[in-house]
Structures are given as C-alpha cells and as structure tokens.
Scaffold this motif. Structure first.
Motif, PDB file in Angstrom:
ATOM      1  N   GLY A 104      14.327  14.052  14.171  1.00 46.24           N
ATOM      2  CA  GLY A 104      14.235  13.893  12.946  1.00 46.24           C
ATOM      3  C   GLY A 104      14.322  12.399  12.607  1.00 46.24           C
ATOM      4  N   LEU A 105      13.463  11.928  11.763  1.00 48.41           N
ATOM      5  CA  LEU A 105      13.569  10.220  11.673  1.00 48.41           C
ATOM      6  C   LEU A 105      13.190   9.998  10.268  1.00 48.41           C
ATOM      7  N   ASP A 106      13.721   8.952   9.969  1.00 47.33           N
ATOM      8  CA  ASP A 106      13.388   8.193   8.665  1.00 47.33           C
ATOM      9  C   ASP A 106      12.132   7.308   8.462  1.00 47.33           C
ATOM     10  N   ILE A 107      11.412   7.467   9.558  1.00 44.39           N
ATOM     11  CA  ILE A 107      10.352   6.460   9.847  1.00 44.39           C
ATOM     12  C   ILE A 107       9.528   6.330   8.536  1.00 44.39           C
ATOM     13  N   PRO A 108       9.333   7.340   7.923  1.00 48.21           N
ATOM     14  CA  PRO A 108       8.406   7.004   6.433  1.00 48.21           C
ATOM     15  C   PRO A 108       9.525   6.181   5.397  1.00 48.21           C
ATOM     16  N   LEU A 109      10.605   6.614   5.284  1.00 48.36           N
ATOM     17  CA  LEU A 109      11.401   5.743   4.431  1.00 48.36           C
ATOM     18  C   LEU A 109      11.506   4.394   4.887  1.00 48.36           C
ATOM     19  N   VAL A 110      11.647   4.088   6.142  1.00 47.76           N
ATOM     20  CA  VAL A 110      11.819   2.577   6.573  1.00 47.76           C
ATOM     21  C   VAL A 110      10.501   1.927   6.421  1.00 47.76           C
ATOM     22  N   ASN A 111       9.405   2.387   6.760  1.00 46.96           N
ATOM     23  CA  ASN A 111       8.180   1.835   6.386  1.00 46.96           C
ATOM     24  C   ASN A 111       7.662   1.498   5.286  1.00 46.96           C
ATOM     25  N   THR A 112       8.196   2.533   4.467  1.00 43.82           N
ATOM     26  CA  THR A 112       8.009   2.366   2.771  1.00 43.82           C
ATOM     27  C   THR A 112       8.719   1.441   2.230  1.00 43.82           C
ATOM     28  N   LEU A 113       9.897   1.130   2.903  1.00 37.22           N
ATOM     29  CA  LEU A 113      10.741  -0.176   2.559  1.00 37.22           C
ATOM     30  C   LEU A 113      10.343  -1.252   3.306  1.00 37.22           C
ATOM     31  N   ASP A 114       9.428  -1.290   3.898  1.00 32.75           N
ATOM     32  CA  ASP A 114       9.022  -2.598   4.765  1.00 32.75           C
ATOM     33  C   ASP A 114      10.028  -3.097   5.617  1.00 32.75           C
ATOM     34  N   ALA A 115      10.562  -2.242   6.278  1.00 28.88           N
ATOM     35  CA  ALA A 115      11.725  -2.915   7.363  1.00 28.88           C
ATOM     36  C   ALA A 115      11.969  -2.123   8.551  1.00 28.88           C
ATOM     37  N   ASN A 116      10.929  -1.781   9.180  1.00 31.33           N
ATOM     38  CA  ASN A 116      10.964  -1.324  10.484  1.00 31.33           C
ATOM     39  C   ASN A 116      10.420  -2.385  11.604  1.00 31.33           C
ATOM     40  N   PRO A 152      21.419   6.276  15.990  1.00 29.33           N
ATOM     41  CA  PRO A 152      21.507   5.549  15.051  1.00 29.33           C
ATOM     42  C   PRO A 152      20.411   4.371  14.962  1.00 29.33           C
ATOM     43  N   ASN A 153      20.100   3.840  13.751  1.00 26.11           N
ATOM     44  CA  ASN A 153      19.114   2.818  13.494  1.00 26.11           C
ATOM     45  C   ASN A 153      19.461   1.504  14.348  1.00 26.11           C
ATOM     46  N   GLY A 154      18.810   0.922  15.064  1.00 27.39           N
ATOM     47  CA  GLY A 154      18.997  -0.053  16.016  1.00 27.39           C
ATOM     48  C   GLY A 154      19.495   0.176  17.294  1.00 27.39           C
ATOM     49  N   THR A 155      19.954   1.312  17.674  1.00 24.70           N
ATOM     50  CA  THR A 155      20.505   1.518  19.121  1.00 24.70           C
ATOM     51  C   THR A 155      19.343   2.097  20.051  1.00 24.70           C
ATOM     52  N   TRP A 156      19.459   1.211  21.358  1.00 27.94           N
ATOM     53  CA  TRP A 156      18.659   1.643  22.358  1.00 27.94           C
ATOM     54  C   TRP A 156      18.889   3.003  22.704  1.00 27.94           C
ATOM     55  N   HIS A 157      17.429   3.544  23.170  1.00 26.77           N
ATOM     56  CA  HIS A 157      17.568   4.916  23.640  1.00 26.77           C
ATOM     57  C   HIS A 157      16.534   5.230  24.502  1.00 26.77           C
ATOM     58  N   GLU A 158      16.912   6.245  25.379  1.00 30.48           N
ATOM     59  CA  GLU A 158      15.863   6.734  26.246  1.00 30.48           C
ATOM     60  C   GLU A 158      16.373   8.296  26.603  1.00 30.48           C
ATOM     61  N   ALA A 175      14.417  -0.061  13.897  1.00 30.00           N
ATOM     62  CA  ALA A 175      15.044   0.012  12.931  1.00 30.00           C
ATOM     63  C   ALA A 175      15.328   1.529  12.162  1.00 30.00           C
ATOM     64  N   ALA A 176      14.428   2.210  12.484  1.00 31.80           N
ATOM     65  CA  ALA A 176      14.337   3.675  11.903  1.00 31.80           C
ATOM     66  C   ALA A 176      15.377   4.316  12.770  1.00 31.80           C
ATOM     67  N   ALA A 177      16.397   5.282  12.252  1.00 32.21           N
ATOM     68  CA  ALA A 177      17.145   6.122  12.755  1.00 32.21           C
ATOM     69  C   ALA A 177      16.535   7.282  13.228  1.00 32.21           C
ATOM     70  N   ALA A 178      17.022   8.034  14.262  1.00 34.55           N
ATOM     71  CA  ALA A 178      16.572   9.325  14.838  1.00 34.55           C
ATOM     72  C   ALA A 178      17.893  10.299  15.065  1.00 34.55           C
ATOM     73  N   LEU A 179      17.401  11.475  15.212  1.00 36.36           N
ATOM     74  CA  LEU A 179      18.409  12.778  15.374  1.00 36.36           C
ATOM     75  C   LEU A 179      17.739  13.661  16.145  1.00 36.36           C
ATOM     76  N   ARG A 180      18.562  14.351  16.751  1.00 37.96           N
ATOM     77  CA  ARG A 180      17.847  15.336  17.654  1.00 37.96           C
ATOM     78  C   ARG A 180      18.758  16.925  17.527  1.00 37.96           C
ATOM     79  N   PHE A 181      17.832  17.885  17.458  1.00 39.07           N
ATOM     80  CA  PHE A 181      18.531  19.019  17.358  1.00 39.07           C
ATOM     81  C   PHE A 181      17.782  20.060  18.607  1.00 39.07           C
ATOM     82  N   VAL A 182      18.544  20.596  19.566  1.00 39.66           N
ATOM     83  CA  VAL A 182      17.904  21.168  20.812  1.00 39.66           C
ATOM     84  C   VAL A 182      17.440  22.569  20.549  1.00 39.66           C
ATOM     85  N   HIS A 183      16.042  22.744  20.746  1.00 46.27           N
ATOM     86  CA  HIS A 183      15.625  24.170  20.485  1.00 46.27           C
ATOM     87  C   HIS A 183      15.925  25.033  22.021  1.00 46.27           C
ATOM     88  N   GLU A 184      15.630  24.425  23.207  1.00 44.59           N
ATOM     89  CA  GLU A 184      15.570  25.290  24.131  1.00 44.59           C
ATOM     90  C   GLU A 184      15.511  24.196  25.574  1.00 44.59           C
TER      91      GLU A 184
END
Lengths: 373, 373, 373, 373
Positions: free
Chosen positions: B172-184, B151-157, B118-127
């Motif tokens: 980058g993820l919103d894991i702490p937010l989604v956990n705090t909202l009891d929704a992960n 985006p939240n709920g999408t399969w990824h590998e 349920a948490a959303a993620a993003l990536r920024f490539v360093h190298e």
C-alpha cells in the motif's frame, strides 16, 4: 572546574553590622527581609535535598505490617498502611523528596470504602493473589509484580478476595508534592462504593499488542487510559528489549510504563520504570534531578547511593534523593535481577528542571565511603 | 433538508451570451478565466470522487500474479507487482482516491536492491513464510497476516528466504497523493544494499507490552519507531478488545495499528486498521471523507458500498471511495471474520477535512441497488 | 552526484514483448496492471509538477476584472471573480499546484449571500477602502494590503460599503487540494445572511500586542482565532524585524502571519508570508516542495523562477511551482519592496513532505535562460 | 453538601492506645510510621496553605528599599533586594505559596555581574528609566510598567544607565518551588559579564504584530523567545480587548503575557497577567488552586481576600494564597485601574492540579470579616 566558593564575586557576601541588624529589624516589621541574608542558601550551587538515602528491608517491615492487621480495622484507619518515612522528610511524611510510599495490608475478604483525592497513587504488589481495586468504575485484579495506577482525581476502593491470605502491596503517592503545592482535595464517595463495570481489567484488554481501539472518543484526560500493567507481559517486554538493545550504562535494560495514547508517563506527576540488571552486571554511576523510590522485584544485589552501599533482595525498598550519585549491581552470576521504581521525573520534565550527569572518575564507580546498612 | 439545487441564490447561475463568450476568450489569453463558469463544479455540494467501488478477487488475481514470476526479473521490474487500478483513477495508478495498492510476488531465494522515496509504503502479507524486508537497517521477517511499514524516506529492500515457496504480499503506498502534491523523490541506495543490524525484528522486541525503552534519545521522526505488527498479537489484541467492548456500530470491533510513542497513526499520510466482525454480525452503514483499501484477512462475508453488494473471502481486496456509504456483514454463523484496511485518514485529520455521517434510514442499512460482482 | 538514469539497476527497465503485451491485456480485464510499466513515471527522481511559472500583470488584468462588474450580477455569479489559471493546471482551475487564486471585484454598495465550504479561503486587498467580510459572525473591515482569512468551514459573506469605488481583492483558496482529496462540501446559509456581532474587527482587538485574552474557553479549532492582519502593523513588524535580523538569504526579511494561540500557520492547509527586500537586494536561489502564489505588495523588482526572469510591480501576481528554483530582486535602489505570498507549506509539513535545497553554483544565482514575459 | 467531618467512615479515626503507641515506636525505629496517624492531615478536604493574604504598601517599603542603596554594595549583596516574606512562609523566603518576590534597587550607573540558575525570574518595573538587563546575550531596556523575563537557565545581569535616578523593579522568582523540588543550580558567568548583541530589545523587534520571523530554526526551548513586553503596547492591548469583550466576571478585562510561538505561558513555572478594572467595577469572588502575587500598576481600589479587605494604590504588592476567595474593586469612578500579577498556574496546569470555583452566595461577594490593613 567550578569552585563552590561563597566568598567570590557573584555571591552574597555582606557581613553583619549593628546598622544592618537594625535595618533587618525594620524590614521584618513590614514582613520583608534582605535577600542577601539568605541568597546563598536559597540559590545553592546545586540541589541540597534534606532527604537521605534509606533502605527499608522487607523482612524487617513485613512482621510490623502484619501486626497492623489485628491492631486496627481498615475502616477506622482509612487505609491500613505502614508508611516509609525519610529521616529528613518527617514533616511531610515523604519517603524521598516529595514522594510518599507505604506498605498496605488487606486481610482475606476485606474491602474498604471509595474515595478520591487530587493526589495520584500507584500500586506495586508484593504478595497475595486476591487483591482488587476499582478505579473510576473499572475493577482490576492484581497479583505479585503487577503495577497499577490510580490517577489523580479518580474514585478508588480496594479489597482482597482471597479466602485465606493477606495482600501486601506498596502504595506510591505524590501527596507531599500536592500538599506543598497547596492543591490537595479529598472526597468520600457519596455512595461509599462504586458500581464496577462487568468486565474485569477492561483497560488491559483494550490496550494490548501495539494497537489501540478505534472510533471511540478521543482520550483527553491527563493520564493513561490503561490502568494496570501485569507482571508477566512487563517482564517479557524487558526480556525482549534485552535481546534487542544493550540498555543504559546507568540503569541496565530499562523501560518506562507508558500511557499508550501519548507514549508519555502514566500520570502527570509520577512515572514508573522496570529495569533488568543482567547476571553480574554493575552499572556506572550517574545523578539527575528528581527523586526515586526503588523496590527490588526479582533477584538480589546492591546499589551505591551517594557513596554508601545498600544491599537489597526481593521486596526491599530504597530511595535515591535528587542529584545523588547512584549505581546498581546484580550480585547473582547467573540470574537477572529486576528493580521496579517510581519517581517524579514528569514534574522535572514539565517544569524544565530535568538535569543529568554521568560520574566519570574511577571507571564510573563511586568510592564506597560508608556501608548504608 | 438541503436541496442540491444549482439554480438557487448562492450558486453560480450565469447563462452564456455572445458578449460573455467573447469576454471568456479575452480572459483565456491572459491565463485567466471567470470563476462562475466552473464554480458549481469546483465547489460541489459534497465530494464527487471519480473512484468507484471495486472488489478484486484473490482467486482471480493470484494466477496472474504468479505468472509474472517467470515473465519478468525482479531486478528489471524494480518490483514485481501487479497493481490494482480503479477504473476512475487510471491516470494516477490509484486503487482508490490517492492510494495505491498492488500484489507483489517474490520467488524463493530472491532479493532486490535498496531504494527510498518520499512516498510511504506498507505491507500486508498474503502468503509465504520466507519474506523479509530491511527498513533503514532493521531486518524484519514477516509472515501471513503480518503488517509492516516502510515510512516515507526510509531505505528499504525486500526478499524471500524460502527455499521453495513464493511470497505474495500486498503493498500500500501514498504515491498518487505524493505525486499530486508534487513532492515525490526517489533514490537508489549508493551501495545498492543496506547493512542490516544483528537483531531481527528489533523494533518489535523494543516495543512490546505497554512499556517503552527508557533513556534513549527521544524519537522525533514523524512516523512510528515500531515497524511491524505480527498477526498473532494483533489478532489477540482484537479478541481481547472484543471481550471488553461492544465495538463500533459501523465497523465491529476495530483497532488502529498505532505509533507507540504518540498513540497516533503509524505514518503521517496513511493509517491501518484491523477489525473483527462477530459471527453473523451486520454493521450499520456510515460514510466519511477519506478513502479505504480493505483486505479480507479471515473468514468471509460481504460489504455494501454505495448500494452495491461485494462478497469477499480471505485474500480479496476491495475499496471504499471517500463519502461512499458502506457497511459490512460476516456471513459465518460461528466464526469471526477480520478485515485489514489502510486509508488516508491521517491526511483528513491533519488538514481538518475529516467528516463522518451515519446512515439513519432503514435501520442503518442501504437498499442494495446492484450486485457489485 | 546522482545521475538520473532510468536504465540503471534499481529502476524499472522491462522491454515490451508480445507475451508481455498479452499479459497486460489480461491484467487490464481485472482492473489491474503491471507496476513496472508505470513505475519510473510514478516514482520520479524528483517532483515533476505540471504547473509552470506564470506572472499575471495587474495592469492587464484590472481592465478585464472591471469589465465583469457590469457584465454579471454578483448574485448570479456567486462571486464575481476572475481566476488566474496555470496553463498546466486548467482541469483543476489552479493557479499553481493545488492552489487557486483570483481577483474579486465588488461594486459600491454591493453585498452577497453567505455560504461555507470545506475549502479554506484567504484575501489580500488590492484596492478600495469599503470592503467588509463577515466570518462566522465577526464583521471585518479590510483595506489595501490587509490580509484576512476565511478558515475551512466558516460561514462567510462579503460586501463593499463604499459609495463610489469598487473593491478589488485577491482570493486564495485550497479548492484544488480539497477536491483532489475528495473532501469538499458546500452550503448556502439557511438565512442567506449572518447576524454579525456588535464589534467590528473584534478578533483583531482581542489579539494585539503579544498578550492573549485570559480566562476564556481554550480555543481548539484547527485555525487561527485571529482573522485579520491589517497592513500597517504587519508592515511595521517587518520593519522592526529588519532592524533586528539579517533575514533569510533566499527571502530577505520574511515573516509568517501566525495563529497567536499556536505560533503556527493561520489555517491547516495554507500559510501566508510577508517579506521585505531591502533596497537593491538580490536574494540567492533555493527550491522547496510546496507551491507559492506571490503578490507584489510594494515596490518593484523581478524574480527568477526556473531560469526565467519575471518582472513585477505592485499588484502583479506570480507563482512558483514545487521544487522550482527561485530568487528575488528589488530593483529600487532606495526603497524597500514587499511581497505578500500564500502557499501550501502546512500540507508539506503535516505530511512530512517538506524538503528544501539551496542553489550553490554561481554565487547562488541561476543563469537566466529565458525571459518570462 | 459535603460536610468536612473527620469522624465519618472514609477518614482515619483510630484512637491512641498503649498498644498502638508501642507499635508506633517500633515503626519509628525502622524509619516507618502508621499512615492513619497523619492521614487526615496529609489528605485534607481542601488545600490548607500556610501562606496568608498580605499587602505590602509601596509607600512604606520604598524608603527602606532606598535605604539599602548606601548600606550595601550591589556586588556584595549579589543583588540589592528587599524581599517580601509571607509570615507563613518564612522558612522558604516565599511571598506566597512557592513564589518569591522582592523590590530591587539599582543606583545610577550601577551594574552587576552575570549569573544563571535553574530558577526562573521575571521583572516588573516600578520606577526609573535607566534599567537594562542582558538575558542570554540580548540587551533589554525596560521602563515603568514594562514586564520582562529571565527564563530558567538563562545568563542574566542588570544595571541602571541613568545618570541621576535609581531604578526600582520588582523581581518574581520560583526559587521556593525549585528548591522544594531539589532542583536548583547556580553558576557565576565564567567571564563575569556577557557580550550583548548589537541590537537592543531585539526579541521585541522580532515578535510584534501577530507575525513571526520565518525561516529561522524552530524554537524548541521551554520558554518564550520574546523576553520583554513594554507597558504601552500591553496596556493598549488591554484597552482594545475592553472594546471587544466583556471580560471575566472575576477578573475584569484580563490578558496573559504569552509565548508567541505556543500561545502558552512565558515560562514553564510562572505566568503573568495584566488586568483592567473598569471605572467603579467590582468583580465577583472566585478561588482556584495556584498562588498569585499582584502589583497595582495603575489606579487604586481594593481586593477582598479570604474575607479581608486590602486597599491598594499604584505600586502596592499583595498576594492571594491557593484556594482563597478573592475579588477586586476599582474605587475610581472615572478611570480604569490595572493590576499586574504573576502566578504558578503553569505548574497547576502541567501537573493537572488546576481547580476553580465561583463564589455563588450573596451576589458573588464575600462578607468582609476583617480589615486586612
């Protein structure tokens, strides 16, 4: 299947009688009438546009457009435009439905005064590299294949900074719509001319690459803050899409010029598309509510509209009335063909009048009953 | 001006007494309490984040990230990530506020299983140039400076198809937010791997150039259909904007990566920005609700955050807690500097908690009370 | 079916080793950590709320609430409120999840100063007929069963104009949410008191009967312009709906108090419902993300929450944590029972975190594993 | 101030010449024309509606409406309606602008077959207590003063269940608009009649009291789920608003019948209002784009429209064309007067064509140049 039979229960089927005729006269005196005398006409089984399919050949129009250049001064004409008029819509000066289009010519070095109107306008450049327009203070330079908008209510003035060649661009406006809705206004700019900002094409610079300027005031006007879509990136976007998607069975690879802050149409009354037909592609027929003006932007082919074939080559303009079946063919076996088009679909969508239907017989292709030429 | 005085009328100012202490004990037995004993703490005059400003140096982190490669197998780690943890947010594994970030390393030829949450993620490539990710069946290849979302709920590998070099990208993820909202929620893909479509980066091909594919089903998911923003066009967009606009006094020339069908943020909980500081530019300080994680994407300079100076160079990561004053300086006299950042502003806006304030003293610049290093 | 097995591929399963422990210490020095040491905790299979189901009996609380009246002056307490605190959420003073609730008592003739905060508040009146509140200048009088809101950022002050009886109402706030998001602000009114408009309950007078005032400026604030929903028309609406609709299998006949200009929730962070259980009705169990505080508004019955039975009668308050199974029973064979409730569903919806699931075993009823009392 | 001078720079001012006339003939052969020959007509300074203000007296119309009852069978007429036709809009069967209205009579025990069309309809009941309509399966019973809608595309059929008295209600439709947009469709119900649900007026029962049913599927159709607004609560809402608000200087105390899930107009093309003029109240004049059909619902008074006075009493119908100045007067010194009205304002707003202007001379009152009777 539905049978369109006006004698059936559920339709008006009252025969005239002396008594009724007398009654109708009584009603007329009170500015009234009997609904059943017109009901079947005003509640038709399906749309009955008075517009007919028409194709205007650029090679025929161009000499007449050029002729206007010495004939009238732009300042006297307001705008020096040859408008394309549907035989069924002469009283509205419309090309199809409630859409107006025309070819505007501006001589080298020419420019005109600024005005604004409630009607919205768009431009698609046919030829000439010197064209500019100033829209609400933003100067835009546009060349062949470029698409630009003059949203409703924005000040605008145009010119041609070329030293030797005229510009011909196509105007598209919703004037017939706005007049029919009794909502048109016109103003001449109090200073006759706007003071343009320092940066040319600034809205294009602001809205590239799938990012948006941040931290500026939220855009709340009902039209796109981006005012021009140059040909190159637009065509490139189409080529990219062609790599990623099959496209529409009815339209080939088709994209909508969009408002980057909403993803919606560029203006509240008119939208525009650019579509690519792959080499040799023949699309299937469909029909929909809403009227469309097409311009061949690249290549050559033909379209079958309401059973008539219309051959087109670059620069030609043609129209599809509401609810007319239509399909497109690219006649070139090795090059893609592109159609620019604009339409009143935003009106259909806003007013919940959009309807669409696929032609299912005969592999999706209409029998060609008549040559459209 | 406001004085933050807790002894004034309008604040809780009840002194303990034996009687009250006995009363509080009675309340506690019923899982209750007296509001006034905590009121001033839970209704603070202004935000009291436990997060502190931190800068993580890439040159310090990189060796430790590299060390993880032989230490743990990606399959055993789930993901081989060194997370950056704010000293005030250890219990939530957050970098700042309710945002998580970390540096993920993938060895040559490595790939991992698919999951979703349920948490959303993003990536920024360093190298590294071999990185790929598959998001809900779309394969994306990403290189240095590219930004991509899961985006939240999408399969990824993810994986690295390079033959010789590792990839390091920042999550980058919103894991702490989604956990705090009891929704992960978390799921491993039933097949362990997705079957990607034939066209790589297909969402990028579909959404270029300020046009959108037409005639496809309306996109109704709460996140962007465009999943990646490569560095080149993004940086180019920033350069274009720099020609057309002055930019923000607080952020320089700044753009938001946007959802092309809404003009809004790429995901409902996190947004991302790319900003350019002109050679030598020193912005003015401001503060706002919402937390930000920055990554230096180009050039070098420093930021003053809550009165502390943090020097950064390409690859460094730093954070700005909610309501902390901050300003940025490009130390290069001739080259621009760029900061990538992500934040929880969409949460602030959706919940009507956004507030912003300019620092007006001292020409907009904070006194530097302490070196942040 | 999913098996929640943390040793499977796709989960973190790295065992400690001396080498790794040394590595973790190196990371800690840089304010960093290894994701895999916490991954399974921060990416749980499903929500793991620390809140537990609790029922607070009005007959137990009321004497303690009444005791506060002589114990502390309202002006010293700020507000004289007994808050209900979840054993798993003491550090946040939350009743459940990120929601706060408390019982506020105001003595005859009492009134307090005005303040405002970024947190939003709502009221549900338990007893007493003299209650008033002034919200951004609008004076509202509220009685038993009435629901009223104090949207985020609005000035508010309360009082009891009764000559002889106290008022007890229940406050609901999103303070824990807003604090967790580092976005809370507090201000005492510069004049200590607002100047109320001449017409009491004016927003209620403006928004009755499915018509809206026309010709006024468009309401653009993120909360409802209607500030109170008196009991009588609300209960009547529920009875009307019960005639027209079966209702929800999980909630009986249930309505949401709505913002009349959007049809959405009354505030951006909290919504409220009123629901009716028909005589003898036993609903089926379901669970969803989002936390709920219930108040028995009429009748008596019980709810089974996470397998525990909680009996309630008018005035009792209980809570359902996120993702906990719950079902409701009206124990009266001839009278309906009503539950008022408020929740953080708008947050779940805005952030795309809403998820819901029906309990399908055993006819939709949980086995009662433990008495909740 | 603007002078509307067509000879000024910025307007078309080309004089005919033999050369130009020959040129125009050449253009005509190609279905083309010179814009400057029509430019000033199709780009008017301000709207030039062909509709004129008209008042239809109920006492004159009623006998003729009654006469239709024995003259034609409802089944043969489709609907037995006397339509009100603007002298300037006969070709469109419009009452004003692109709006149609008519008085429909149904005899005791009469009922008709079901149909649907792309055009939208609304009803306002003049007399009779037996009227019913079934809209997409929901049976509605409506009495004097009730307002009900038949949104575009919904199946509908009507009848009168009275044993002895006819029903006369007023229909309002957007037929002229939808026909002009070439988007009308008509279907007779395949079974000729719908099977109504068990509960009468169920949408009214579902949407009372500022709460909405919860837990049902989200309503996504472009019109109101609430289909009827009975007179009593509507008039009561107006009285409540009159206690809380001054009202509009142009319209008195005025409310819009609204879609409870959006706060917007009941249908995408038409909106309806109910307004109250206080005893003796004379409003000030204004004008706006958009056409309005008014029906006197209570009391008596007059309106000045484009400088002509039109006296009205209960049951009378009158119209205000787009951009015509208008103001209203309640002639009763002690009783309020009410006007029901419907309009095409949603079209003006959706298409960004709304414009409004106050009459500022003469205390806001037009000189009455002519009696409208």
């Amino acid at each position: 299947m539905t049978t369109y039979d006006d004698s059936r229960l559920g339709r008006a089927r009252v025969n005239d009688s002396p008594e009724l005729i007398a009654y109708y006269e009584e009603l007329a005196k009170l500015d009234a009438g009997a609904l059943w005398t017109v009901a079947n006409d005003i509640e038709p089984w399906y749309p009955q546009p008075r517009s007919v399919p028409v194709l205007w050949r650029y090679e025929e129009l161009r000499p007449l457009v050029a002729k206007a250049l010495p004939l009238v001064r732009a300042d006297d004409a307001g705008r020096r435009v040859v408008m394309l008029v549907n035989p069924g819509r002469r009283e509205l000066s419309a090309a199809v439905g409630l859409l107006y289009t025309g070819l505007q010519i501006m001589g080298p070095g020419e420019s005109m005064t600024a005005h604004r109107h409630a009607a919205a306008a768009l431009r698609f450049v046919h030829e000439g590299t010197g064209a500019w327009t100033i829209v609400d203070g933003e100067k835009l330079k546009v060349g062949p294949g470029d698409f630009a908008v003059t949203p409703n209510g924005t000040w605008h003035e145009h010119g041609n900074e070329s030293e030797d060649a005229p510009v011909i661009w196509q105007d598209g406006l919703d004037i017939p719509l706005v007049n029919t809705l009794d909502a048109n206004f016109y103003e001449v700019h109090p200073e006759l001319h706007q003071a343009p900002g320092a940066v040319v094409n600034s809205s294009v610079l602001r809205h590239g690459g799938n990012l948006l300027p941040y931290g500026t005031e939220r855009w709340t006007r009902p039209y796109s803050p981006l005012l021009a879509w140059p040909w190159e990136p637009s065509y490139h976007a189409l080529l990219d899409l062609a790599r990623a998607a099959e496209g529409s069975p009815y339209d080939g690879v088709i994209m909508e010029y969009t408002n980057p802050v909403t993803g919606g149409s560029v203006m509240p009354t008119m939208s525009a598309h650019l579509q690519l037909l792959r080499p040799g592609q023949a699309t299937r027929a469909h029909r929909h509510t809403g009227s469309v003006v097409y311009t061949a932007a690249r290549g050559h082919g033909y379209s079958v509209i309401a059973g008539r074939r219309f051959d087109w080559t670059k620069g030609d303009v043609f129209c599809v009335p509401s609810w007319a079946w239509h399909e497109h063919v690219n006649l070139d076996p090795s090059e893609d063909a592109c159609l620019f088009s604009f339409n009143d679909f935003p009106v259909m969508r806003s007013l919940a009048l959009h309807r669409e239907e696929a032609y299912t017989d005969n592999g999706g292709h209409q029998p060609v009953v008549q040559d459209g030429q």
